[in-house]
Enzyme design. Structure first.
Site, PDB file in Angstrom:
ATOM      1  N   SER A   7     -87.801  31.128  17.531  1.00  0.00           N
ATOM      2  CA  SER A   7     -88.595  30.010  17.895  1.00  0.00           C
ATOM      3  C   SER A   7     -90.040  30.153  17.607  1.00  0.00           C
ATOM      4  CB  SER A   7     -88.660  29.952  19.490  1.00  0.00           C
ATOM      5  OG  SER A   7     -88.755  31.184  20.192  1.00  0.00           O
ATOM      6  N   HIS A  15     -84.239  26.177  14.048  1.00  0.00           N
ATOM      7  CA  HIS A  15     -84.285  26.473  15.379  1.00  0.00           C
ATOM      8  C   HIS A  15     -83.594  25.354  16.463  1.00  0.00           C
ATOM      9  CE1 HIS A  15     -87.478  26.488  18.981  1.00  0.00           C
ATOM     10  NE2 HIS A  15     -86.637  26.952  19.103  1.00  0.00           N
ATOM     11  N   GLU A  17     -85.041  22.358  14.697  1.00  0.00           N
ATOM     12  CA  GLU A  17     -86.183  22.182  13.679  1.00  0.00           C
ATOM     13  C   GLU A  17     -85.775  23.138  12.733  1.00  0.00           C
ATOM     14  OE1 GLU A  17     -90.601  22.763  15.665  1.00  0.00           O
ATOM     15  OE2 GLU A  17     -89.179  24.106  16.508  1.00  0.00           O
TER      16      GLU A  17
END
Length: 296
Positions: free
Chosen positions: A118, A139, A151
């Site tokens: 993250s 992500h 992501e």
């Protein structure tokens, strides 16, 4: 069909394995011991049961999904035939670097190595491998079976081809991929963590109480839950680790973790995972109950 390996059977890892298996991919789920894997499989089973109860999945689909999951306690064995490896281990730099060194050694040369980190630099992770062009960030958001966003983080050396493959694959999983570049916190946590940190500072400085801060953000900003409740769900230790990555990587004092957050993590008050953070989570109901320390 791609063979997928997932490193880690905790909250994120079992969710990622669940989604890939549900969409037809054979998945090798890897963790350090069988009890951890058994807990991960039990969680996947419960989450599939919820989908069946809601009519989103048939019993046959559930059985087929579970049949696509194979567990391993050896990384070398688990990734031997992988086309894609998704690492979902604890958010710790040295741990992830060691995992990627091992993956680079044992995964096939053509395999893509993805991290669910993250906040940790994909470029830094890629640098410990002999295939930096095939290392990328993937992500997912928690809970993985529900949340649509992925992501997709390009490291400095990540190739266009690998990026496009992961974008396309994310769509095959029913997700909405968003491509971002490799800077501390990427997009999601570069924006989210300072907000959470500022909420903790507002509590620390006596601007308002826990319930008041969360109520303002829920009712005033239409957030589904307040930032302090969200911090408890994420894990205060995870929030602290990400803020430290932001602070170190960007060198800006605005990312410095609030002393209250540091103290709570030091004291083991980590949120849901420890049973107490800003709220108490051991009372057996869905009601929000303030941790005793923050009651007026």
């Amino acid at each position: 069909m791609l063979n997928v390996a997932v490193i880690g059977s905790g909250t994120m890892g079992n969710g990622i394995a669940h989604v890939f298996a549900q969409h037809g991919f054979p998945v090798s789920l890897i963790d350090i011991n069988q009890p951890a894997l058994d807990r991960g499989l039990a969680t996947i089973g419960k989450n599939l049961d919820r989908q069946v109860a809601k009519g989103a999945l048939s019993e046959a689909d559930k059985t087929a999904t579970l049949g696509r999951l194979t567990t391993f306690t050896s990384v070398a064995e688990g990734v031997r035939a992988a086309d894609l490896v998704v690492e979902a281990a604890t958010e710790n730099v040295e741990l992830k670097l060691n995992i990627f060194r091992e993956l680079d050694q044992h995964a096939p040369a053509q395999a893509i190595l993805a991290s669910n980190t993250s906040s940790i630099s994909i470029t830094r992770i890629a640098a410990v491998t002999q295939r930096p062009d095939k290392v990328i960030g993937m992500h997912f958001m928690n809970p993985v079976p529900v949340m649509k966003l992925v992501e997709v983080i390009r490291g400095y050396a990540t190739s266009d081809e690998v990026t496009q493959r992961i974008m396309d694959l994310s769509r095959e999983l029913g997700k909405t991929p968003t491509e971002v570049n490799d800077y501390p916190g990427f997009v999601a946590n570069r924006i989210l963590m300072p907000m959470i940190n500022e909420a903790i500072y507002s509590l620390y400085e006596g601007v308002a109480g826990v319930e008041e801060i969360d109520t303002v953000m829920k009712l005033g900003m239409a957030h589904p839950m307040g930032p302090l409740q969200l911090a408890d769900f994420i894990g205060l230790d995870v929030c602290l680790a990400i803020l430290r990555v932001l602070h170190e990587g960007l060198g800006n004092q605005k990312y410095a973790p609030c002393p209250l957050l540091v103290n709570m993590v030091t004291a083991g008050r980590l949120g849901v995972k420890s049973g107490e953070g800003f709220y108490s989570w051991n009372h057996g109901t869905k009601d929000l109950v303030l941790a005793e320390r923050f009651r007026k």
